[in-house]
Design an enzyme around this catalytic site. Structure first.
Site, PDB file in Angstrom:
ATOM      1  N   SER A   1       1.061  -1.549   0.283  1.00 28.95           N
ATOM      2  CA  SER A   1       0.162  -0.251   0.082  1.00 28.95           C
ATOM      3  C   SER A   1       0.744   1.282  -0.187  1.00 28.95           C
ATOM      4  CB  SER A   1      -0.787   0.068   1.104  1.00 28.95           C
ATOM      5  OG  SER A   1      -1.596   1.469   1.645  1.00 28.95           O
TER       6      SER A   1
ATOM      7  N   TYR B   1      -1.671   0.239  10.120  1.00 30.33           N
ATOM      8  CA  TYR B   1      -1.838  -0.384   8.278  1.00 30.33           C
ATOM      9  C   TYR B   1      -0.720  -0.228   7.506  1.00 30.33           C
ATOM     10  CZ  TYR B   1      -3.801  -0.724   4.342  1.00 30.33           C
ATOM     11  OH  TYR B   1      -3.851  -0.984   2.762  1.00 30.33           O
TER      12      TYR B   1
ATOM     13  N   LYS C   1     -17.245  -1.820   1.438  1.00 25.57           N
ATOM     14  CA  LYS C   1     -16.127  -1.479   1.802  1.00 25.57           C
ATOM     15  C   LYS C   1     -16.504  -0.197   2.560  1.00 25.57           C
ATOM     16  CE  LYS C   1     -12.085  -0.784   1.126  1.00 25.57           C
ATOM     17  NZ  LYS C   1     -10.566  -0.721   0.144  1.00 25.57           N
TER      18      LYS C   1
HETATM   19  N1  NAD Z   1      -8.902   0.043  -2.679  1.00 18.07           N
HETATM   20  C1  NAD Z   1      -7.169   0.410  -1.843  1.00 18.07           C
HETATM   21  O1  NAD Z   1      -7.325   1.878  -2.420  1.00 18.07           O
HETATM   22  C2  NAD Z   1      -6.191  -0.599  -1.729  1.00 18.07           C
HETATM   23  C3  NAD Z   1      -4.849   0.585  -1.344  1.00 18.07           C
HETATM   24  C4  NAD Z   1      -4.182   0.342  -0.807  1.00 18.07           C
HETATM   25  C5  NAD Z   1      -3.769  -1.261  -1.212  1.00 18.07           C
HETATM   26  N2  NAD Z   1      -5.078  -1.912  -0.832  1.00 18.07           N
HETATM   27  C6  NAD Z   1      -4.476  -3.282  -0.782  1.00 18.07           C
HETATM   28  O2  NAD Z   1      -5.522  -4.213  -1.270  1.00 18.07           O
HETATM   29  C7  NAD Z   1      -5.760  -5.502  -0.393  1.00 18.07           C
HETATM   30  C8  NAD Z   1      -7.335  -5.145  -1.166  1.00 18.07           C
HETATM   31  O3  NAD Z   1      -7.632  -4.004  -0.720  1.00 18.07           O
HETATM   32  P1  NAD Z   1      -9.544  -4.269  -0.902  1.00 18.07           P
HETATM   33  O4  NAD Z   1      -9.666  -2.850  -1.334  1.00 18.07           O
HETATM   34  O5  NAD Z   1     -10.186  -5.106  -1.914  1.00 18.07           O
HETATM   35  O6  NAD Z   1     -10.475  -4.363   0.782  1.00 18.07           O
HETATM   36  P2  NAD Z   1     -10.929  -4.554   0.997  1.00 18.07           P
HETATM   37  O7  NAD Z   1     -11.721  -4.991   2.612  1.00 18.07           O
HETATM   38  O8  NAD Z   1     -12.794  -4.865   0.191  1.00 18.07           O
HETATM   39  O9  NAD Z   1     -10.897  -6.477   0.558  1.00 18.07           O
HETATM   40  C9  NAD Z   1     -10.114  -7.160   1.555  1.00 18.07           C
HETATM   41  C10 NAD Z   1     -11.277  -8.365   1.863  1.00 18.07           C
HETATM   42  O10 NAD Z   1     -10.223  -9.482   3.020  1.00 18.07           O
HETATM   43  C11 NAD Z   1     -11.355 -10.490   3.009  1.00 18.07           C
HETATM   44  N3  NAD Z   1     -10.100 -10.238   5.067  1.00 18.07           N
HETATM   45  C12 NAD Z   1     -10.725 -10.231   6.140  1.00 18.07           C
HETATM   46  N4  NAD Z   1      -9.635 -10.143   6.922  1.00 18.07           N
HETATM   47  C13 NAD Z   1      -8.948 -11.058   6.533  1.00 18.07           C
HETATM   48  C14 NAD Z   1      -8.604 -12.765   7.113  1.00 18.07           C
HETATM   49  N5  NAD Z   1      -8.309 -12.947   8.122  1.00 18.07           N
HETATM   50  N6  NAD Z   1      -9.252 -13.916   6.256  1.00 18.07           N
HETATM   51  C15 NAD Z   1      -9.728 -14.143   5.248  1.00 18.07           C
HETATM   52  N7  NAD Z   1      -9.835 -12.675   4.054  1.00 18.07           N
HETATM   53  C16 NAD Z   1      -9.838 -11.390   4.801  1.00 18.07           C
HETATM   54  C17 NAD Z   1     -11.961  -9.206   3.896  1.00 18.07           C
HETATM   55  O11 NAD Z   1     -13.462  -9.779   3.827  1.00 18.07           O
HETATM   56  C18 NAD Z   1     -12.060  -8.093   2.652  1.00 18.07           C
HETATM   57  O12 NAD Z   1     -13.148  -8.903   1.475  1.00 18.07           O
HETATM   58  C19 NAD Z   1      -5.751  -5.450   1.216  1.00 18.07           C
HETATM   59  O13 NAD Z   1      -5.121  -5.868   1.522  1.00 18.07           O
HETATM   60  C20 NAD Z   1      -5.671  -4.257   1.268  1.00 18.07           C
HETATM   61  O14 NAD Z   1      -4.711  -4.041   2.268  1.00 18.07           O
HETATM   62  C21 NAD Z   1      -6.781  -1.467  -0.765  1.00 18.07           C
END
Ligand code: NAD
Length: 335
Positions: free
Chosen positions: A139, A161, A199
């Site tokens: 991230s 985070y 989200k």
């Molecule tokens: N969306 C953004 O802008 C962004 C930016 C930087 C990094 N990220 C990273 O990208 C990845 C995906 O993000 P996203 O935006 O799709 O978020 P999101 O919260 O929609 O997706 C994360 C998923 O992980 C699942 N999850 C959480 N804890 C878990 C666990 N212990 N076991 C199994 N599943 C679990 C959640 O249910 C969720 O579906 C994440 O790692 C996030 O940190 C996202």
């Protein structure tokens, strides 16, 4: 759009966090473009568990996967028995690791490190034993308020985070030295697009402003929003980066942004243009000063060079592409 030649026939792909925003988009990418690949989604889905900030512990939602015909496993990446079961009963060729506590405002340091860092290490071990390539979500939060442009190697996380994601990257560097598999960390900047609605309040401001405008409310921005600039990146480009990363021989940590920062005011102005409105903006004090990123701008030179990544969407194009979905979600989920 398909980003690689290989049809991935007979390949097995694990997507952790596949019921979330980015993970579900990956699942559909493979289903639509590589129908002969076997895709397994692992996600803890949502339950009634909330964090101390009032947000859900996990945001996975079945509606993100409606139409997906691959295998779906509800489970926690912290569950070592589950990981053992995956190791014995499957043979993965690629692991896309998106599961995480994705809420940047979460305060639970124990849960954050356990889920984001320790469980990732277990998944890396699994990847090595399967000979699977690992592509995982890092991230831009690793940079905190580091000066723009953000460059890999100059991190300064200012919340747990961001710290957890940097710890994943540090761990990866050790594994890259010692293992034969390809390990690619993608530092997403601010992602927006289809599939983010569940989200809740952590969805992008593109969606949140879109829904404010559709409700006829004055868009609420932080004071000085024309000068708060972020590198907002459309989901299609994030998928492109992931797919290009899956076949690279160049393990490493790469930024995934556009390289062009835009303001929050731009988002509202483009949305109003697309939605044909002219609502007056309201400006409110920013309560997050201190842990807030005021200027992000990804240096994507190494991402382009190593992965052949080339962002295809400027914000104007992306919002034009996304606005129909913003309206659909508003009609079907919000109203
Ligand atoms: N969306 C953004 O802008 C962004 C930016 C930087 C990094 N990220 C990273 O990208 C990845 C995906 O993000 P996203 O935006 O799709 O978020 P999101 O919260 O929609 O997706 C994360 C998923 O992980 C699942 N999850 C959480 N804890 C878990 C666990 N212990 N076991 C199994 N599943 C679990 C959640 O249910 C969720 O579906 C994440 O790692 C996030 O940190 C996202």
């Amino acid at each position: 759009m398909r980003y690689i030649e290989d049809d991935l026939k007979d390949k097995t792909i694990l997507i952790t966090g596949g019921a979330g925003f980015i993970g579900s988009n990956l699942a559909f990418y493979f289903q639509n473009n590589h129908p002969d690949a076997k895709v397994v989604v692992l996600d803890s889905f949502r339950s009634s568990c909330v964090l101390s900030n009032g947000n859900l512990k996990s945001f996975g939602h079945f509606k993100n996967l409606i139409g997906f015909s691959g295998e779906i496993i509800s489970g926690d990446i912290n569950d070592k028995d589950l990981l053992l079961d995956l190791e014995i009963n499957y043979k993965f060729d690629y692991i896309f690791h998106e599961a995480a506590i994705s809420d940047t405002t979460a305060q639970e340091q124990d849960l954050m490190i356990k889920t984001n860092v320790n469980a990732y290490k277990d998944l890396l071990e699994l990847a090595i034993r399967h000979g699977a390539n690992m592509i995982y979500a890092s991230s831009a939060a690793t940079y905190g308020n580091a000066k723009s442009p953000q460059i890999v190697g100059r991190e300064a996380p200012n919340n747990v985070y961001g710290f957890s994601k940097l710890s994943m990257d540090n761990l990866s560097r050790e594994y890259i030295k010692e293992s034969d598999i390809s390990i690619v960390g993608l530092r997403y900047f601010n992602v927006y697009g289809r599939g983010e609605y569940f989200k809740n309040t952590t969805a992008s401001m593109v969606l949140q402003f879109g829904h404010q405008i559709l409700a006829g409310k004055n868009p609420k921005l932080f004071e000085g929003s024309d000068k708060i600039l972020r590198d907002f990146i459309y989901i299609e480009d994030v998928i492109q980066a992931n797919i290009k990363a899956m076949q690279t021989k160049k393990s490493g940590i790469y930024n995934v942004g556009t390289g062009v920062p835009r303001s929050f005011q731009d988002i509202v102005d483009i949305l109003q243009h697309e939605l044909g409105t002219n609502l007056k903006c309201e400006y409110i004090p920013n309560p997050f000063v201190g842990s807030y990123q005021f200027h992000t701008e990804a240096d994507i030179g190494s991402t382009k060079e190593a992965l052949g990544y080339e962002p295809a969407y400027e914000m104007e194009d992306a919002i034009k592409d996304y606005v129909g979905e913003i309206k659909r979600v508003y009609e079907q989920e919000v109203k």
